[in-house]
Design an enzyme around this catalytic site. Structure first.
Site, PDB file in Angstrom:
ATOM      1  N   ASP A 169     -52.025   9.882 -13.856  1.00 44.31           N
ATOM      2  CA  ASP A 169     -51.888  10.309 -12.470  1.00 44.31           C
ATOM      3  C   ASP A 169     -53.187  10.137 -11.690  1.00 44.31           C
ATOM      4  O   ASP A 169     -53.161   9.763 -10.519  1.00 44.31           O
ATOM      5  CB  ASP A 169     -51.417  11.766 -12.400  1.00 44.31           C
ATOM      6  N   CYS A 209     -56.134  12.719 -21.803  1.00 41.81           N
ATOM      7  CA  CYS A 209     -54.822  12.554 -22.417  1.00 41.81           C
ATOM      8  C   CYS A 209     -53.988  11.505 -21.677  1.00 41.81           C
ATOM      9  O   CYS A 209     -52.830  11.309 -21.977  1.00 41.81           O
ATOM     10  CB  CYS A 209     -54.083  13.873 -22.499  1.00 41.81           C
TER      11      CYS A 209
HETATM   12  C1  PEP Z   1     -51.440  11.934 -16.938  1.00 40.73           C
HETATM   13  O1  PEP Z   1     -51.105  12.073 -15.766  1.00 40.73           O
HETATM   14  O2  PEP Z   1     -52.411  11.220 -17.299  1.00 40.73           O
HETATM   15  C2  PEP Z   1     -50.705  12.598 -18.008  1.00 40.73           C
HETATM   16  C3  PEP Z   1     -51.135  12.571 -19.249  1.00 40.73           C
HETATM   17  O3  PEP Z   1     -49.550  13.226 -17.698  1.00 40.73           O
HETATM   18  P1  PEP Z   1     -48.136  12.512 -17.455  1.00 40.73           P
HETATM   19  O4  PEP Z   1     -48.244  11.089 -17.938  1.00 40.73           O
HETATM   20  O5  PEP Z   1     -47.145  13.318 -18.227  1.00 40.73           O
HETATM   21  O6  PEP Z   1     -47.976  12.631 -15.986  1.00 40.73           O
HETATM   22 MG    MG Z   2     -49.726  13.579 -15.147  1.00 38.25          MG
END
Ligand code: PEP
Ligand code: MG
Length: 571
Positions: free
Chosen positions: A455, A502
């Site tokens: 994001d 992450c």
């Molecule tokens: C991110 O935004 O990097 C993330 C790990 O969350 P998601 O991909 O679930 O939005």
């Molecule tokens: Mg995210």
């Protein structure tokens, strides 16, 4: 023979024939019929075949994915046996002397419209069930085949415009060797699911569904993002070799399964995994994960007709914590919205769902949902090494409110006599630029950061992570991203806290040397990326990479960064 390029979404090479996952043409003509009994028999037969199929799918979903995923098919089966729906269709055939297709469509449409206009969320869900089930029955009446990904029982590569999370959840990896889609990006949820299923995938090919027909032989190269349709003998040979090399490479990686992750100059970093369900933990262990860096809890809430209960959630969290023993498990609270919808919450449509009422914003307003989740987490905390993080934090105030609710629920549980761990770290995802910019202020209050680059990149470069037309702007190595990431790491360290990542960037072989040099403490990635990353880090010197920091942060473009890292790390 033709080739298509797309986005490499999940590693590996798959070779098999194409299975097209598309809703068939269900158009029909209204007809007047004399033999109404025959029409009613046709309808009954189509209903029976549909029931048998749905029973099988339900069993399959229960066996491979658990009770939660099977529930949606129970709802579909109920619709098929509901006399309130079936009898009016039969009556229409007899009274109006029309064909079964017409009677089915008219009656179903009437119920769908009626349910959709109701205030009651349960009834509106029924409209979606009727729509789904009607399509299946209609396909059988028209004698056209209806795709059932859960029932695939020969080796295939699935091709589709896109795959929803529930489509992906139905894929049986014993038979589905890979998949490829027209749309999507590396961080779309179908791509993330492909990586947890450990099947090769290429997404965003733009035209696989028009270029390939069912039964064509396909090669999916999930390493370089290529799809070859009806390959020549030479191509076949080349990719069979690439496939064999990849298998060999996997064996090499596997040797590091039980080793810690240490750079060539002795710095230890944590390599942990992103998971979506308790079933994914097995993959984490098989791939040598040192913990779970992101448990996306929203899958507990999806593909259902109502919110999961506290007890259901408690069991899921407890299962993950117990399976991981004393290794850390970072659980993210509900991050719904954006491309992850919950129809039963009845949220109004938004112009910009990714910028809208989602994740922590929703949880702070619907604190009934939030408190149930927090209670389940707190109760599970004594079964392992739990850390809790909040998604999409944009302001300090949001973090403070979320933390206050968490502490309130902790007190409530303790008053009720329930044991709760007193060493739970509380952190946030850094995925909104405002938070990355004032990470210093946040670092005084949180226990850790986990940078959500999936994001963070889309918000920083204003480029939708799902839209392949702007995927050229989705640049993990953009100096703006590197500066934000560095800011977060420095802020954490200044306060004696740790910083992880992450987002998918954490497992990227160009990003890894950069992040190691910037001092990232924890890298959380798809389980299958862990061993390649550990192998890579073993050959990298953190001290040397750290000397490039200022140079990298002041570069002009992502290409410059990439070229520099390639030259320094022989990639
Ligand atoms: C991110 O935004 O990097 C993330 C790990 O969350 P998601 O991909 O679930 O939005
Ligand atoms: Mg995210």
């Amino acid at each position: 023979m033709s080739n298509l390029s797309g986005i490499a979404a999940s590693n590996g090479i798959a070779i098999a024939k194409a299975y097209k996952l598309a809703v068939p043409d269900l158009s029909f003509e209204k007809q007047t019929v004399q033999d109404t009994d025959n029409e009613i028999n046709r309808l009954t037969e189509a209903l029976e075949i549909s029931k048998t199929e749905l029973e099988k799918i339900k069993e399959h979903a229960r066996a491979s994915l658990g009770e939660e995923h099977a529930e949606i098919f129970s709802a579909h089966l109920l619709v098929l046996s509901d006399p309130e729906l079936i009898n009016p269709i039969k009556d229409k055939i007899s009274t109006d002397q029309v064909n079964a297709e017409f009677a089915l469509d008219e009656t179903a449409q009437m119920f769908i419209q009626m349910f959709e206009s109701m205030d009651n969320e349960y009834m509106r869900e029924r409209a979606a069930d009727i729509k789904d089930v009607t399509k299946r029955v209609m396909a059988h009446l028209l004698n056209v085949s209806f795709p059932n990904p859960a029932l695939i029982n020969e080796e295939v590569i699935v091709i589709a415009e896109d795959l929803t999370p529930s489509d992906t959840a139905q894929l049986n990896k014993q038979f589905v060797k890979g998949f490829t889609t027209n749309i999507g990006g590396r961080t779309s949820h179908s791509a993330i699911m492909a990586r947890s299923l450990e099947i090769p995938a290429v997404v965003g090919t733009k035209e696989i569904t028009t270029q390939a027909a069912a039964g064509d032989i396909l090669i999916i190269d999930g390493i370089d993002g290529e799809v070859i349709i009806n390959p020549s003998n030479d191509e076949m040979e080349k990719y069979e070799k690439k496939q064999a090399d990849f298998e060999k490479q996997k064996e090499e990686w596997a040797k590091l399964k039980d080793e810690p992750t240490v750079s060539s100059d002795g710095t230890h970093v944590e390599l942990v995994a992103n998971i979506g369900t308790p079933e994914d933990v097995e993959g984490v262990k098989n791939n040598g994960g040192e913990g779970v860096g992101l448990y996306r809890t929203e899958f507990l809430y999806m593909g259902k007709t109502e919110l999961p209960t506290e007890e259901e959630q408690f069991e899921a969290y407890k299962s993950v914590l117990e399976q991981m023993g004393d290794k850390p498990v970072v659980v993210r609270t509900l991050d719904i919205g954006g491309d992850k919808e919950l129809p039963y919450l009845e949220l109004p449509e938004e112009m910009n769902p990714f910028l809208g009422f989602r994740a922590i914003r929703l949880c702070l307003e619907r604190d009934d949902i939030f408190r149930t989740q927090l209670r389940a987490l707190l109760r599970a905390s004594t079964y392992g090494n739990l850390k809790i993080m909040f998604p999409m934090i944009a302001t300090l105030d949001e973090f403070r409110q979320a933390e206050a609710i968490l502490l309130e629920e902790k007190d409530n549980l303790i008053t009720e006599g329930v044991e709760v761990s007193d060493s739970i770290e509380i952190g946030i995802m850094v995925e909104i630029p405002s938070t990355a910019v004032i990470a210093r202020q946040f670092a005084k209050e949180v226990d850790f950061f986990s940078i959500g680059t999936n994001d963070l990149i889309q918000y920083t470069l204003a480029a939708d992570r799902m839209n392949e037309r702007v995927s050229y702007l989705y640049q993990p190595y953009h100096p703006a991203i590197l500066n934000l990431v560095n800011n977060v790491i420095e802020a954490a360290h200044a306060e004696g806290k740790w910083a992880g990542m992450c987002g998918e960037m954490a497992g990227d072989s160009i990003a890894i040397p950069i992040l190691l040099g910037l001092g990232l403490d924890e890298f959380s990635m798809s389980a299958t990326s862990i061993l390649p990353a550990r192998t890579q880090i073993k050959h990298l010197s953190k001290k040397e990479l750290a000397t490039y920091k200022e140079q990298l942060l002041s570069m002009n473009t992502a290409d410059e960064v990439e070229e520099f890292i390639r030259s320094k790390t022989n990639q």
